[in-house]
Design a protein around this motif. Structure first.
Motif, PDB file in Angstrom:
ATOM      1  N   TRP A  95     -14.362   8.990  -6.882  1.00 36.66           N
ATOM      2  CA  TRP A  95     -13.009   8.915  -6.336  1.00 36.66           C
ATOM      3  C   TRP A  95     -12.315  10.274  -6.326  1.00 36.66           C
ATOM      4  O   TRP A  95     -11.668  10.660  -5.357  1.00 36.66           O
ATOM      5  CB  TRP A  95     -12.174   7.911  -7.128  1.00 36.66           C
ATOM      6  CG  TRP A  95     -10.764   7.793  -6.615  1.00 36.66           C
ATOM      7  CD1 TRP A  95      -9.650   8.434  -7.093  1.00 36.66           C
ATOM      8  CD2 TRP A  95     -10.327   7.001  -5.506  1.00 36.66           C
ATOM      9  NE1 TRP A  95      -8.543   8.083  -6.353  1.00 36.66           N
ATOM     10  CE2 TRP A  95      -8.940   7.212  -5.369  1.00 36.66           C
ATOM     11  CE3 TRP A  95     -10.981   6.137  -4.620  1.00 36.66           C
ATOM     12  CZ2 TRP A  95      -8.190   6.584  -4.387  1.00 36.66           C
ATOM     13  CZ3 TRP A  95     -10.229   5.520  -3.634  1.00 36.66           C
ATOM     14  CH2 TRP A  95      -8.857   5.741  -3.530  1.00 36.66           C
ATOM     15  N   HIS A 131      -4.674   7.497  -7.545  1.00 36.80           N
ATOM     16  CA  HIS A 131      -5.604   6.676  -8.318  1.00 36.80           C
ATOM     17  C   HIS A 131      -6.273   5.645  -7.419  1.00 36.80           C
ATOM     18  O   HIS A 131      -5.713   5.227  -6.401  1.00 36.80           O
ATOM     19  CB  HIS A 131      -4.872   5.977  -9.463  1.00 36.80           C
ATOM     20  CG  HIS A 131      -4.074   6.904 -10.331  1.00 36.80           C
ATOM     21  ND1 HIS A 131      -4.669   7.812 -11.181  1.00 36.80           N
ATOM     22  CD2 HIS A 131      -2.728   7.084 -10.450  1.00 36.80           C
ATOM     23  CE1 HIS A 131      -3.729   8.502 -11.807  1.00 36.80           C
ATOM     24  NE2 HIS A 131      -2.545   8.082 -11.378  1.00 36.80           N
ATOM     25  N   GLU A 147     -14.238  -4.311  -7.386  1.00 40.15           N
ATOM     26  CA  GLU A 147     -14.640  -5.647  -6.930  1.00 40.15           C
ATOM     27  C   GLU A 147     -15.035  -5.635  -5.461  1.00 40.15           C
ATOM     28  O   GLU A 147     -16.005  -6.283  -5.053  1.00 40.15           O
ATOM     29  CB  GLU A 147     -13.490  -6.635  -7.147  1.00 40.15           C
ATOM     30  CG  GLU A 147     -13.139  -6.881  -8.609  1.00 40.15           C
ATOM     31  CD  GLU A 147     -11.964  -7.826  -8.741  1.00 40.15           C
ATOM     32  OE1 GLU A 147     -12.002  -8.903  -8.119  1.00 40.15           O
ATOM     33  OE2 GLU A 147     -10.997  -7.482  -9.450  1.00 40.15           O
ATOM     34  N   VAL A 187      -9.147  -2.426   0.535  1.00 36.89           N
ATOM     35  CA  VAL A 187      -8.937  -3.321  -0.607  1.00 36.89           C
ATOM     36  C   VAL A 187      -7.817  -4.321  -0.298  1.00 36.89           C
ATOM     37  O   VAL A 187      -7.925  -5.517  -0.607  1.00 36.89           O
ATOM     38  CB  VAL A 187      -8.602  -2.513  -1.876  1.00 36.89           C
ATOM     39  CG1 VAL A 187      -8.190  -3.451  -3.014  1.00 36.89           C
ATOM     40  CG2 VAL A 187      -9.797  -1.672  -2.307  1.00 36.89           C
ATOM     41  N   GLN A 219      -8.253  -8.757   0.453  1.00 43.97           N
ATOM     42  CA  GLN A 219      -7.608  -9.798  -0.354  1.00 43.97           C
ATOM     43  C   GLN A 219      -6.860 -10.829   0.495  1.00 43.97           C
ATOM     44  O   GLN A 219      -6.299 -11.774  -0.045  1.00 43.97           O
ATOM     45  CB  GLN A 219      -6.640  -9.155  -1.350  1.00 43.97           C
ATOM     46  CG  GLN A 219      -7.340  -8.265  -2.369  1.00 43.97           C
ATOM     47  CD  GLN A 219      -6.358  -7.605  -3.325  1.00 43.97           C
ATOM     48  OE1 GLN A 219      -5.659  -8.289  -4.091  1.00 43.97           O
ATOM     49  NE2 GLN A 219      -6.282  -6.293  -3.293  1.00 43.97           N
ATOM     50  N   GLN A 228      -7.967   2.340   0.233  1.00 42.21           N
ATOM     51  CA  GLN A 228      -6.760   1.603  -0.162  1.00 42.21           C
ATOM     52  C   GLN A 228      -6.463   0.464   0.820  1.00 42.21           C
ATOM     53  O   GLN A 228      -6.202  -0.674   0.415  1.00 42.21           O
ATOM     54  CB  GLN A 228      -5.572   2.573  -0.210  1.00 42.21           C
ATOM     55  CG  GLN A 228      -4.258   1.935  -0.610  1.00 42.21           C
ATOM     56  CD  GLN A 228      -3.082   2.820  -0.253  1.00 42.21           C
ATOM     57  OE1 GLN A 228      -2.898   3.194   0.894  1.00 42.21           O
ATOM     58  NE2 GLN A 228      -2.275   3.162  -1.255  1.00 42.21           N
ATOM     59  N   PRO A 254      -7.325   2.194  -5.988  1.00 42.26           N
ATOM     60  CA  PRO A 254      -6.531   0.963  -5.944  1.00 42.26           C
ATOM     61  C   PRO A 254      -7.126  -0.122  -6.846  1.00 42.26           C
ATOM     62  O   PRO A 254      -8.343  -0.148  -7.101  1.00 42.26           O
ATOM     63  CB  PRO A 254      -6.604   0.553  -4.469  1.00 42.26           C
ATOM     64  CG  PRO A 254      -7.837   1.198  -3.939  1.00 42.26           C
ATOM     65  CD  PRO A 254      -7.985   2.481  -4.694  1.00 42.26           C
ATOM     66  N   ASP A 255      -6.275  -0.991  -7.329  1.00 42.49           N
ATOM     67  CA  ASP A 255      -6.743  -2.131  -8.119  1.00 42.49           C
ATOM     68  C   ASP A 255      -7.756  -2.946  -7.289  1.00 42.49           C
ATOM     69  O   ASP A 255      -7.604  -3.095  -6.079  1.00 42.49           O
ATOM     70  CB  ASP A 255      -5.564  -3.025  -8.516  1.00 42.49           C
ATOM     71  CG  ASP A 255      -4.619  -2.329  -9.474  1.00 42.49           C
ATOM     72  OD1 ASP A 255      -5.039  -1.368 -10.131  1.00 42.49           O
ATOM     73  OD2 ASP A 255      -3.437  -2.742  -9.539  1.00 42.49           O
ATOM     74  N   ARG A 256      -8.778  -3.432  -7.954  1.00 42.50           N
ATOM     75  CA  ARG A 256      -9.817  -4.283  -7.365  1.00 42.50           C
ATOM     76  C   ARG A 256     -10.752  -3.526  -6.408  1.00 42.50           C
ATOM     77  O   ARG A 256     -11.522  -4.154  -5.673  1.00 42.50           O
ATOM     78  CB  ARG A 256      -9.189  -5.495  -6.654  1.00 42.50           C
ATOM     79  CG  ARG A 256      -8.295  -6.356  -7.553  1.00 42.50           C
ATOM     80  CD  ARG A 256      -7.931  -7.673  -6.913  1.00 42.50           C
ATOM     81  NE  ARG A 256      -9.111  -8.526  -6.756  1.00 42.50           N
ATOM     82  CZ  ARG A 256      -9.083  -9.726  -6.187  1.00 42.50           C
ATOM     83  NH1 ARG A 256      -7.942 -10.212  -5.714  1.00 42.50           N
ATOM     84  NH2 ARG A 256     -10.189 -10.440  -6.077  1.00 42.50           N
ATOM     85  N   CYS A 273       0.869  -1.188   0.000  1.00 40.86           N
ATOM     86  CA  CYS A 273       0.000   0.000   0.000  1.00 40.86           C
ATOM     87  C   CYS A 273       0.898   1.228   0.000  1.00 40.86           C
ATOM     88  O   CYS A 273       1.474   1.584   1.034  1.00 40.86           O
ATOM     89  CB  CYS A 273      -0.910   0.007   1.226  1.00 40.86           C
ATOM     90  SG  CYS A 273      -2.127  -1.304   1.254  1.00 40.86           S
TER      91      CYS A 273
END
Length: 503
Positions: A111, A78, A85, A126, A130, A123, A80-82, A72
């Motif tokens: 965002w 931007h 989801e 997320v 995972q 951030q 964060p990825d996923r 992180c």
């Protein structure tokens, strides 16, 4: 069984353009639990996290880490990825993480309008969702209000993998971490205990090293004095045993010299000198082997000037839009030339919006303003560094002196292409000092700064004679520096609007 550990074995790492190695012969072992990563801005904290997560590769040595790790980063430019989801996930774990960190479903769509504190919570959410085996978190408390910090601590304390944490929040480091990696390029030192315990141990080691070096210097000086005396005695002995200058018929004198040579008395001084030279060489090696960490004098003289104007700005009463359906209502606001104002409120209440409005209403020239925003994007950071590199030598030297007093290495900073967020803030502040400001505005000034730098900054700002506006969640920092509070709260419990109250 999966190996939950991160191990560095004799690791060397440096960036291509650097003249010195960032890390050299670094070895350590991290097991499950949280480890604090401590060091000055630019010392390599973020680089160490990236090495541990496999994002960077060492030039020499070996690094082993779990097969599922997440980094992180400090910046939140931007989403964060996923993230999409997570917002749409319906599993119990996702709901629990979003609830703990207060993440709302609408955040993905807006965002760009989120506060930096809200982005940081998203951030972290997320990453935790995972379920990584290793998690490296870079400055997670930046921009977070007190309530959000408490939620963050709860969420991170539930993590059961190998955690690496960079933070300027001493409370978080003390509550969460069980050991600390202190970065002192090119070395990395692992010390047991939380931040306060590790710092106490580090200070004890520094004090011991200072004492040992002082003793070594004293012993070296004593041996040098003794050596000088014995060198004089040896020189005199050489003169006495020389037959040069004696009359050819002075048989008594020649006989005494021959007797001294046979008995060895004439060579004793020379032999003692040779022995002492060996001890002197050993003492010098011991003295040089004891290294003491360089310390900078705290505090920065800030040659700001008090403005001769009656007010620095006058802001009429207004309702400032925060998003599509909420506003920040402010009364008429003005500022005297030597006022020290602190702006407080929860994330998303409009503090940065108010600052932007103040910047539009200033009664001073732009050259008399030093403004350090809450976040500086990558492009702007590189531009600020490039402008600094192009300064005349004298002005660059003064600026780098300020940067060094705040705990960063000027040479390493000038060699970099992408300065850390903390270093960019120091560059902006140093530039402002050189321009003799009438007003300093800093939005979350302690964000991205290492702990010694925060102490230096606090002392520096306490001495500045100009106007000062600070936006911060750091209560200790604010209590030390501001005289007037502008606090933002919800206008009504059922309302989405906020109101500013002068205290």
């Amino acid at each position: 069984m999966r190996d939950l550990s991160i191990q560095f074995h004799n690791v060397n790492f440096s960036y291509d353009r650097a003249t010195e190695a960032l890390f050299q012969d670094v070895s350590f072992h991290l097991a499950s639990g949280w480890t604090a990563i401590v060091g000055a801005n630019g010392a390599g904290k973020s680089s160490l996290l990236k090495l541990a997560m496999g994002i960077l590769d060492p030039q020499q040595g070996q690094i082993t880490f779990p097969d599922h790790g997440i980094y992180c980063r400090q910046r939140t430019d931007h989403a964060p990825d996923r993230f999409f989801e997570l917002i749409n996930a319906t599993d119990r774990h996702a709901f629990r993480i979003k609830a703990k960190l207060g993440v709302e479903d609408e955040w993905f769509e807006r965002w760009n309008s989120l506060s930096h504190g809200e982005r940081k919570r998203a951030q972290i959410a997320v990453a935790l969702w995972q379920r990584p085996l290793a998690l490296a978190v870079d400055e997670p408390t930046n921009h977070l209000d007190t309530r959000a910090q408490d939620h963050l601590f709860t969420a991170l304390s539930d993590f059961r993998g190998v955690g690496m944490l960079v933070s300027h929040d001493r409370r978080l480091l003390d509550k969460l971490c069980q050991q600390c990696l202190f970065i002192e390029p090119p070395r990395v030192i692992l010390r047991p205990g939380n931040y306060s315990q590790g710092l106490h141990l580090a200070c004890t080691e520094i004090a011991t090293a200072k004492k040992q070096r002082e003793q070594a210097i004293s012993e070296y000086a004593r041996l040098k004095r003794t050596s000088s005396k014995r060198r004089g005695a040896a020189s005199q002995a050489n003169r006495l045993r020389s037959k040069g200058g004696l009359a050819k018929r002075d048989h008594d004198a020649r006989e005494k010299i021959d007797s001294a040579r046979v008995s060895g008395k004439d060579g004793r001084a020379g032999s003692q000198l040779n022995q002492l030279q060996g001890r002197l060489s050993q003492a010098h090696q011991k003295m040089e082997a004891i290294t003491v960490k360089k310390e900078y004098k705290l505090g920065i003289w800030m040659p700001g000037a008090k403005s001769r104007r009656n007010v620095l700005f006058n802001l009429p009463a207004a309702s400032l839009p925060l998003n599509a359906d909420s506003y920040l209502n402010v009364p008429e606001l003005n500022m005297q030339p030597d006022d020290r104002i602190g702006i407080t409120g929860v994330n998303g209440s409009g503090k940065s919006t108010l600052i932007r409005q103040i910047l539009k209403s200033l009664n001073i020239a732009q050259s008399q303003l030093t403004y350090v925003p809450q976040e500086i994007d990558l492009s702007a950071s590189q531009s600020i560094l490039n402008q600094a590199k192009e300064l005349p030598n004298e002005k660059l030297g003064k600026m780098m002196t300020v940067v060094s007093c705040l705990g960063s290495r000027p040479q390493r900073l000038l060699e970099s292409t992408t300065p850390s967020p903390g270093e960019v803030r120091k560059l902006l502040l140093a530039t402002g000092i050189a321009n003799v400001p009438h007003l300093i505005i800093m939005d979350e000034p302690t964000n991205h700064l290492d702990l010694p730098s925060i102490e230096c900054l606090e002392q520096a700002l306490s001495d500045c004679p100009c106007g000062l506006i600070l936006v911060s969640h750091d209560r200790r920092f604010m209590d030390a520096l501001v005289q007037t509070r502008w606090h933002i709260t919800k206008q009504k419990k059922t309302s989405k609007d906020y109101i500013l109250e002068q205290q």
